[in-house]
Design a protein around this motif. Structure first.
Motif, short mmCIF file in Angstrom:
data_model
loop_
_atom_site.label_atom_id
_atom_site.label_comp_id
_atom_site.label_asym_id
_atom_site.label_seq_id
_atom_site.Cartn_x
_atom_site.Cartn_y
_atom_site.Cartn_z
N VAL A 140 0.86 -1.18 0.00
CA VAL A 140 0.00 0.00 0.00
C VAL A 140 0.90 1.24 0.00
O VAL A 140 1.76 1.39 0.87
CB VAL A 140 -0.94 -0.02 1.22
CG1 VAL A 140 -1.87 1.18 1.20
CG2 VAL A 140 -1.74 -1.32 1.25
N ILE A 141 0.69 2.09 -1.01
CA ILE A 141 1.66 3.15 -1.33
C ILE A 141 1.06 4.54 -1.11
O ILE A 141 -0.07 4.80 -1.55
CB ILE A 141 2.07 2.99 -2.81
CG1 ILE A 141 2.83 1.67 -2.98
CG2 ILE A 141 2.89 4.16 -3.31
CD1 ILE A 141 3.19 1.35 -4.40
N SER A 142 1.82 5.42 -0.44
CA SER A 142 1.38 6.81 -0.26
C SER A 142 2.53 7.76 -0.57
O SER A 142 3.67 7.50 -0.17
CB SER A 142 0.95 7.07 1.18
OG SER A 142 -0.09 6.23 1.55
N ALA A 143 2.20 8.86 -1.23
CA ALA A 143 3.22 9.85 -1.57
C ALA A 143 3.43 10.82 -0.41
O ALA A 143 2.47 11.25 0.23
CB ALA A 143 2.76 10.63 -2.80
N HIS A 167 7.56 9.39 -9.21
CA HIS A 167 8.09 8.66 -8.05
C HIS A 167 7.17 7.51 -7.66
O HIS A 167 7.63 6.44 -7.28
CB HIS A 167 8.27 9.63 -6.86
CG HIS A 167 9.26 10.70 -7.13
ND1 HIS A 167 8.97 12.04 -7.01
CD2 HIS A 167 10.54 10.64 -7.57
CE1 HIS A 167 10.04 12.76 -7.33
NE2 HIS A 167 10.99 11.93 -7.68
N LEU A 168 5.86 7.74 -7.77
CA LEU A 168 4.90 6.67 -7.43
C LEU A 168 5.02 5.53 -8.44
O LEU A 168 5.00 4.35 -8.07
CB LEU A 168 3.47 7.22 -7.39
CG LEU A 168 3.18 8.14 -6.21
CD1 LEU A 168 1.82 8.83 -6.39
CD2 LEU A 168 3.19 7.37 -4.89
N LEU A 169 5.16 5.88 -9.72
CA LEU A 169 5.31 4.84 -10.75
C LEU A 169 6.58 4.03 -10.52
O LEU A 169 6.58 2.81 -10.66
CB LEU A 169 5.34 5.48 -12.15
CG LEU A 169 3.99 6.03 -12.64
CD1 LEU A 169 4.18 6.83 -13.92
CD2 LEU A 169 3.00 4.88 -12.88
N ARG A 170 7.63 4.72 -10.14
CA ARG A 170 8.91 4.05 -9.87
C ARG A 170 8.74 3.06 -8.70
O ARG A 170 9.24 1.94 -8.73
CB ARG A 170 9.95 5.11 -9.55
CG ARG A 170 11.32 4.60 -9.29
CD ARG A 170 12.12 4.51 -10.58
NE ARG A 170 13.41 3.85 -10.38
CZ ARG A 170 13.87 2.93 -11.20
NH1 ARG A 170 13.20 2.53 -12.23
NH2 ARG A 170 15.05 2.40 -10.98
N THR A 171 8.02 3.51 -7.69
CA THR A 171 7.80 2.65 -6.51
C THR A 171 6.98 1.42 -6.90
O THR A 171 7.30 0.30 -6.50
CB THR A 171 7.07 3.46 -5.41
OG1 THR A 171 7.79 4.66 -5.16
CG2 THR A 171 6.94 2.67 -4.12
N GLU A 172 5.95 1.64 -7.71
CA GLU A 172 5.11 0.51 -8.14
C GLU A 172 5.93 -0.49 -8.94
O GLU A 172 5.77 -1.70 -8.79
CB GLU A 172 3.93 1.03 -8.97
CG GLU A 172 2.88 1.68 -8.08
CD GLU A 172 1.85 2.51 -8.83
OE1 GLU A 172 0.87 2.92 -8.21
OE2 GLU A 172 2.05 2.78 -10.03
N GLU A 173 6.84 0.02 -9.77
CA GLU A 173 7.69 -0.86 -10.58
C GLU A 173 8.53 -1.78 -9.68
O GLU A 173 8.77 -2.94 -9.99
CB GLU A 173 8.61 0.06 -11.39
CG GLU A 173 9.16 -0.47 -12.68
CD GLU A 173 10.18 0.53 -13.24
OE1 GLU A 173 11.06 0.08 -13.95
OE2 GLU A 173 10.10 1.75 -12.93
#
Ligand SMILES: NC(=O)c1ccc[n+]([C@@H]2O[C@H](COP(=O)([O-])OP(=O)(O)OC[C@H]3O[C@@H](n4cnc5c(N)ncnc54)[C@H](OP(=O)(O)O)[C@@H]3O)[C@@H](O)[C@H]2O)c1
Length: 269
Positions: A130-133, A141-147
């Motif tokens: 579960v991701i939060s900026a 940065h969010l896309l990089r984290t998802e990758e």
């Protein structure tokens, strides 16, 4: 552009991410990791063939640093990193309950921080992260984290204000299912089954139900109704679950987990 990624504090979660990135095709030359103990560093080097460096070397060389130490070790790590970390580096924290503001306060002004709450099934590539900026983290940065987290399961974005709720559902979630399996295995023993057979029956029922929930697209009520025939066995069991308040107990349990997550995030022991 080549992006170098460093995992800092490569324990269970860090190793799962590192191996996931390698399986997903990251070049080992673009990955590095750090460890606190020499034996651990050796084990990681020989298992994955990646560079094991110091935290400071990682801070200087990597475009993205993933902080995967325990929450209680985080302040010390940030003190070590802060003087060496350029402010344009993406900092991803996997530490349960540590708010992005904590990192933003300790790191150079403007550092993009993304907070991620994974759960233990990342160890078998079936995790939920579960991701939060944080306040300086962008879409990139969010896309990089998802990758980085996608090779070990699914990802979901939520506003940081929902992280405590997500922790109650997803971070602690696997534990509730283990608890149910444990209790249902005891029931099997009461009904006269040997423990190993009771365990196998319940685990397979859990896996089958989970795959149907995920793959059928049906609402859980529909799936349950399909096994609940008139005057049958399932409805007899459901009546007992209802009369013992299991639904209310689950709601109260998750609310308690959410409240505890809030307390921990605000620094209460
Ligand atoms: N496991 C979970 O279910 C779970 C779920 C969600 C989030 N998380 C979060 O993920 C993080 C990691 O958890 P984990 O279960 O993977 O813990 P872990 O296995 O203990 O991994 C942490 C690793 O960091 C190392 N370390 C500590 N300080 C360090 C430093 N200054 N420099 C380099 N390495 C350092 C530790 O070394 P030693 O081996 O010497 O201790 C250990 O190998 C935690 O913040 C946790 O909240 C965990």
């Amino acid at each position: 552009m080549t992006q170098k990624v460093a995992v800092l504090g490569t324990g269970k979660i860090g190793e799962a991410l590192l191996s996931g990135m390698i399986r997903a095709g990251w070049s080992k030359n673009d990955l590095m990791c750090t460890a606190r103990r020499r034996e651990r560093a050796e084990a990681l080097r020989s298992r994955y063939g990646v560079e094991v460096v110091s935290n400071i070397e990682a801070a200087k060389a990597a475009d993205t640093v993933i902080l995967a130490v325990k929450p209680q070790d985080m302040a010390l790590l940030l003190d070590e990193l802060a003087p060496h970390l350029p402010a344009d580096r993406l900092v991803i924290s996997a530490a349960a309950g540590v708010p992005t503001a904590f990192f933003e306060e300790k790191l150079p002004a403007g550092t993009p921080v993304v907070r991620v709450m994974p759960n233990t099934p990342v160890l078998v590539d079936e995790g939920m992260s579960v991701i939060s900026a944080g306040s300086h983290a962008s879409e990139t940065h969010l896309l990089r984290t998802e990758e980085i987290f996608k090779p070990v399961g699914k990802t979901l974005r939520v506003p940081e204000s929902q992280q405590d709720a997500a922790t109650a559902l997803s971070g602690s979630g696997p534990a509730y299912f283990y608890y149910l399996v444990e209790a249902m295995t005891d029931a099997g023993i009461l009904l006269g089954l040997p423990r190993d057979k009771a365990h196998d029956l319940i685990v397979q029922a859990a896996i089958g139900a989970a795959v149907m929930l995920r793959d059928s697209g049906e609402h859980p009520v529909k799936l349950r109704e399909a096994v609940t025939s008139p005057a049958g066995t399932t409805i007899s069991a459901i009546r007992e679950l209802e009369s013992h308040g299991v639904r209310a107990a689950l709601i109260a349990a998750l609310e308690a987990a959410r409240d505890r997550s809030r307390e921990l995030a605000s620094g209460q022991a």
